[in-house]
Design a protein around this motif. Structure first.
Motif, mmCIF file in Angstrom:
data_model
loop_
_atom_site.group_PDB
_atom_site.id
_atom_site.type_symbol
_atom_site.label_atom_id
_atom_site.label_comp_id
_atom_site.label_asym_id
_atom_site.label_seq_id
_atom_site.Cartn_x
_atom_site.Cartn_y
_atom_site.Cartn_z
ATOM 1 N N UNK A 28 42.550 8.588 18.151
ATOM 2 C CA UNK A 28 43.437 9.377 17.623
ATOM 3 C C UNK A 28 43.270 9.653 16.041
ATOM 4 N N UNK A 29 42.885 8.530 15.501
ATOM 5 C CA UNK A 29 42.704 8.542 13.846
ATOM 6 C C UNK A 29 41.381 9.365 13.809
ATOM 7 N N UNK A 30 40.471 9.327 14.470
ATOM 8 C CA UNK A 30 39.425 10.008 14.214
ATOM 9 C C UNK A 30 39.713 11.525 14.460
ATOM 10 N N UNK A 31 40.417 11.802 15.471
ATOM 11 C CA UNK A 31 40.759 13.291 15.808
ATOM 12 C C UNK A 31 41.688 13.885 14.584
ATOM 13 N N UNK A 33 41.883 12.868 11.626
ATOM 14 C CA UNK A 33 41.234 12.975 10.500
ATOM 15 C C UNK A 33 40.246 14.083 10.432
ATOM 16 N N UNK A 34 39.645 14.501 11.700
ATOM 17 C CA UNK A 34 38.979 15.551 11.627
ATOM 18 C C UNK A 34 39.499 16.978 11.547
ATOM 19 N N UNK A 35 40.655 17.043 12.155
ATOM 20 C CA UNK A 35 41.660 18.136 12.165
ATOM 21 C C UNK A 35 42.050 18.297 10.610
ATOM 22 N N UNK A 36 42.697 17.012 9.979
ATOM 23 C CA UNK A 36 43.390 17.317 8.487
ATOM 24 C C UNK A 36 42.145 17.693 7.753
ATOM 25 N N UNK A 37 40.902 17.445 8.005
ATOM 26 C CA UNK A 37 39.701 17.784 7.008
ATOM 27 C C UNK A 37 39.566 19.439 7.166
ATOM 28 N N UNK A 38 39.676 19.841 8.099
ATOM 29 C CA UNK A 38 39.651 21.298 8.599
ATOM 30 C C UNK A 38 40.691 22.179 7.970
ATOM 31 N N UNK A 39 42.060 21.489 8.450
ATOM 32 C CA UNK A 39 43.031 22.343 7.802
ATOM 33 C C UNK A 39 42.983 22.303 6.418
ATOM 34 N N UNK A 40 42.859 21.139 5.665
ATOM 35 C CA UNK A 40 42.794 21.330 4.016
ATOM 36 C C UNK A 40 41.740 22.158 3.547
ATOM 37 N N UNK A 41 40.437 22.356 4.344
ATOM 38 C CA UNK A 41 39.558 23.593 4.000
ATOM 39 C C UNK A 41 40.174 24.737 3.957
ATOM 40 N N UNK A 42 40.883 25.141 5.023
ATOM 41 C CA UNK A 42 41.318 26.401 5.317
ATOM 42 C C UNK A 42 42.662 26.591 4.107
ATOM 43 N N UNK A 43 43.280 25.706 4.174
ATOM 44 C CA UNK A 43 44.521 25.799 3.040
ATOM 45 C C UNK A 43 43.773 25.820 1.528
ATOM 46 N N UNK A 103 50.021 7.307 12.034
ATOM 47 C CA UNK A 103 49.412 8.378 12.731
ATOM 48 C C UNK A 103 50.425 9.602 12.982
ATOM 49 N N UNK A 104 51.527 9.181 13.650
ATOM 50 C CA UNK A 104 52.326 9.965 13.849
ATOM 51 C C UNK A 104 52.977 10.876 12.666
ATOM 52 N N UNK A 105 53.414 10.041 11.695
ATOM 53 C CA UNK A 105 53.817 10.661 10.345
ATOM 54 C C UNK A 105 52.671 11.573 9.650
ATOM 55 N N UNK A 106 51.332 11.100 9.821
ATOM 56 C CA UNK A 106 50.256 11.877 9.412
ATOM 57 C C UNK A 106 50.195 13.294 9.973
ATOM 58 N N UNK A 107 50.449 13.309 11.272
ATOM 59 C CA UNK A 107 50.469 14.579 11.900
ATOM 60 C C UNK A 107 51.456 15.293 11.486
ATOM 61 N N UNK A 108 52.866 14.839 11.217
ATOM 62 C CA UNK A 108 53.877 15.625 10.726
ATOM 63 C C UNK A 108 53.551 16.239 9.508
ATOM 64 N N UNK A 109 52.958 15.213 8.499
ATOM 65 C CA UNK A 109 52.582 15.920 7.077
ATOM 66 C C UNK A 109 51.532 17.027 7.293
ATOM 67 N N UNK A 110 50.676 16.914 8.323
ATOM 68 C CA UNK A 110 49.794 18.058 8.433
ATOM 69 C C UNK A 110 50.213 19.336 8.832
ATOM 70 N N UNK A 111 51.136 19.168 9.932
ATOM 71 C CA UNK A 111 51.832 20.314 10.580
ATOM 72 C C UNK A 111 52.817 20.855 9.396
ATOM 73 N N UNK A 112 53.502 20.104 8.393
ATOM 74 C CA UNK A 112 54.248 20.648 7.361
ATOM 75 C C UNK A 112 53.457 21.647 6.696
#
Length: 143
Positions: A28-31, A33-43, A103-112
């Motif tokens: 889950x952490x790897x996933x 991390x990869x999604x957050x990297x892509x979202x950060x690139x987009x933003x 990891x749950x809080x990281x997903x919340x940050x990413x969704x925000x």
């Protein structure tokens, strides 16, 4: 650890217990991390490889567009844990620094971040051609 590897080689895989829980959390952490990297690139509007630069660009964009700061404490914690898993010889022998709750809080940050980006109506840079991307500056440079 060697016993577990030998068991797996024979097709005997444990599906429960602490080891299995850690295995799935690592996945889950790897996933995340990869999604957050892509979202950060987009933003951020760039395919920059450095996490810190992407994070700074996304944070600057968020503050400019939303009028307040965006926190990324848990995304940073997850990213650091993934780096330890991938690049340190000992892996997590010294103990885990990112837990399930992190990891749950990281997903919340990413969704925000991503929800703010989506509501802004801004188009993802990934829709542009490579030539157009090279001409476009990072969003944080326009702040």
């Amino acid at each position: 650890m060697l016993d577990r590897a030998n068991d797996m080689a024979k097709g005997c895989v444990r599906l429960d217990g602490k080891w299995a829980a850690g295995y799935y959390l690592n996945s889950a952490l790897f996933r995340i991390d990869s999604v957050q990297h892509r979202v950060l690139e987009i933003v951020a509007g760039t395919e920059e490889a450095k996490f810190e630069k992407l994070l700074n660009c996304a944070s600057a964009w968020f503050k400019k567009s939303q009028g307040h700061s965006w926190t990324s404490e848990y995304l940073e914690k997850v990213s650091a844990e993934v780096i330890r898993l991938k690049h340190r010889r000992g892996g997590l022998e010294s103990g885990r620094k990112a837990e399930l709750d992190d990891s749950v809080k990281a997903v919340a940050e990413l969704l925000t971040l991503f929800e703010a980006f989506q509501k802004s109506g801004q188009k993802p840079v990934c829709d542009l051609t490579r030539g157009q991307r090279e001409k476009k500056k990072c969003v944080c440079h326009n702040a």
